[in-house]
Design a protein around this motif. Structure first.
Motif, mmCIF file in Angstrom:
data_model
loop_
_atom_site.group_PDB
_atom_site.id
_atom_site.type_symbol
_atom_site.label_atom_id
_atom_site.label_comp_id
_atom_site.label_asym_id
_atom_site.label_seq_id
_atom_site.Cartn_x
_atom_site.Cartn_y
_atom_site.Cartn_z
ATOM 1 N N ARG A 84 44.613 -21.787 35.631
ATOM 2 C CA ARG A 84 45.827 -20.872 35.514
ATOM 3 C C ARG A 84 46.825 -21.396 36.613
ATOM 4 O O ARG A 84 48.120 -20.513 36.588
ATOM 5 C CB ARG A 84 45.310 -19.408 36.113
ATOM 6 N N GLU A 85 46.816 -22.407 37.120
ATOM 7 C CA GLU A 85 48.027 -22.949 37.797
ATOM 8 C C GLU A 85 48.902 -23.645 36.925
ATOM 9 O O GLU A 85 50.129 -23.667 37.558
ATOM 10 C CB GLU A 85 47.600 -23.887 39.099
ATOM 11 N N VAL A 86 48.633 -23.796 35.830
ATOM 12 C CA VAL A 86 49.831 -24.344 34.915
ATOM 13 C C VAL A 86 49.761 -23.420 33.681
ATOM 14 O O VAL A 86 48.686 -23.021 33.146
ATOM 15 C CB VAL A 86 49.529 -26.013 34.402
ATOM 16 N N ASN A 87 51.154 -23.284 33.249
ATOM 17 C CA ASN A 87 51.257 -22.268 32.221
ATOM 18 C C ASN A 87 51.445 -22.757 30.874
ATOM 19 O O ASN A 87 50.688 -22.403 30.045
ATOM 20 C CB ASN A 87 52.469 -21.359 32.522
ATOM 21 N N ASP A 88 51.907 -23.831 30.818
ATOM 22 C CA ASP A 88 52.199 -24.800 29.431
ATOM 23 C C ASP A 88 50.999 -25.725 29.204
ATOM 24 O O ASP A 88 51.225 -26.862 29.081
ATOM 25 C CB ASP A 88 53.657 -25.249 29.230
ATOM 26 N N LEU A 89 49.817 -25.101 28.863
ATOM 27 C CA LEU A 89 48.722 -25.869 28.538
ATOM 28 C C LEU A 89 48.829 -26.294 26.985
ATOM 29 O O LEU A 89 49.539 -25.542 26.095
ATOM 30 C CB LEU A 89 47.230 -25.111 28.677
ATOM 31 N N PRO A 90 48.318 -27.317 26.573
ATOM 32 C CA PRO A 90 48.229 -27.968 25.131
ATOM 33 C C PRO A 90 47.351 -26.631 24.435
ATOM 34 O O PRO A 90 46.815 -25.805 25.169
ATOM 35 C CB PRO A 90 47.366 -28.974 25.044
ATOM 36 N N SER A 91 47.775 -26.667 22.941
ATOM 37 C CA SER A 91 47.076 -25.627 22.485
ATOM 38 C C SER A 91 45.691 -25.999 22.308
ATOM 39 O O SER A 91 45.097 -27.129 22.527
ATOM 40 C CB SER A 91 47.635 -25.652 21.009
ATOM 41 N N THR A 92 44.837 -24.825 21.915
ATOM 42 C CA THR A 92 43.239 -25.068 21.768
ATOM 43 C C THR A 92 43.004 -25.918 20.852
ATOM 44 O O THR A 92 42.224 -27.010 20.778
ATOM 45 C CB THR A 92 42.559 -23.736 21.872
ATOM 46 N N SER A 93 43.796 -26.002 19.740
ATOM 47 C CA SER A 93 43.489 -26.862 18.493
ATOM 48 C C SER A 93 44.022 -28.313 18.801
ATOM 49 O O SER A 93 42.880 -28.962 18.462
ATOM 50 C CB SER A 93 44.517 -26.054 17.329
ATOM 51 N N ASP A 94 45.002 -28.649 19.529
ATOM 52 C CA ASP A 94 45.212 -29.838 19.985
ATOM 53 C C ASP A 94 44.027 -30.545 20.930
ATOM 54 O O ASP A 94 43.883 -31.439 20.828
ATOM 55 C CB ASP A 94 46.416 -30.004 20.700
ATOM 56 N N LEU A 95 43.664 -29.533 21.675
ATOM 57 C CA LEU A 95 42.496 -30.133 22.725
ATOM 58 C C LEU A 95 41.533 -30.529 21.981
ATOM 59 O O LEU A 95 40.640 -31.421 22.525
ATOM 60 C CB LEU A 95 42.422 -28.998 23.617
ATOM 61 N N ARG A 96 41.095 -29.563 21.043
ATOM 62 C CA ARG A 96 39.745 -29.966 20.319
ATOM 63 C C ARG A 96 39.804 -31.301 19.758
ATOM 64 O O ARG A 96 39.066 -31.965 19.868
ATOM 65 C CB ARG A 96 39.443 -28.870 19.159
#
Lengths: 162, 162
Positions: A84-96
């Protein structure tokens, strides 16, 4: 009859693959919405643990002498910072996808190591220290990272619906 | 210079001891009241996981050929049954003592094994199967149980207050 070192490398590699298989089986059952949830109230979200494990595994490539880290853009959000310290995480789909690519790449390299190569030093220990502490080898890294995976896998399992 | 097999047994034993040390450090910080709590809503309580790990480790004694299981009275509540299915559990204080005694006993045996003895078969594989699958040895059991410990340790860590 196999040689002892070949037996040992099989044990280590089988267990690495086994934990990954359990993680993938779980991730296939968890929806992107499941991964948005916290593993327990006030604790890390599933998505953070997935990113964290991915970044840690990606960094095993240089540590084991297999090449450069491929997804260094994950480090800040998933290794340096807390959830939660970083707002713009990669999408879950990309992370998978990155998770799969990283583990496929890494496990392919591991599968090609000879028993002697497993015993070679990892890249963050000096020649001098390795001469005194020969257990600081590739095998030690993989055993340690398999335990790290098991640790967070135990937490991710809490996201599973009964 | 150490021989490869001695290096490997050091890696496996160091990691076993390392996970136990982390578990003990955590258990020393958790009160009996903390252990009564669920690791996440509707999931196992800390006390159940402590009993479960204790019973699994106690059963490693016969599996590794070190002797009889010492606390077989734990099996029903912590291996056969799920959490809350058995009402009269041992006290948390007793469980903490049994946990310590079990791991001390087990780790003492492990510390005395020669590199060759680590490679010997565990007791639940037949001579015939072991001839074909020589990785089903003591080392494999300890690696697997260290991963099992890491898995539940990740969950117990959730009981820690920030």
């Amino acid at each position: 009859m196999s040689q002892p070192n070949e037996i040992v490398t099989k044990i280590v590699l089988d267990n690495w693959r086994g934990q990954l298989a359990q993680a993938n089986d779980l991730l296939n059952k968890l929806t992107d919405t499941d991964l948005e949830k916290e593993i327990a109230p006030g604790k890390n979200r599933g998505i953070y643990l997935l990113g964290h494990l991915t970044a840690v595994h990606d960094r095993m490539l240089p540590l084991l002498g297999f090449g450069e880290q491929k997804y260094a853009h994950l480090n800040d959000a998933f290794l340096v910072k807390a959830d939660r310290e970083v707002n713009d995480l990669p999408s879950t789909s990309d992370l998978r996808e990155i998770w799969k690519d990283t583990n496929d790449n890494l496990t392919s390299h591991l599968g090609k190591l000879s028993a002697d190569e497993w015993m070679q030093k990892h890249t963050s220990v000096s020649d001098e220290d390795f001469a005194k502490e020969p257990h600081r080898n590739r095998m030690n890294v993989v055993v340690g990272r398999t335990l790290h995976l098991a640790n967070h896998l135990g937490q991710l399992l809490l996201l599973k619906q009964k």
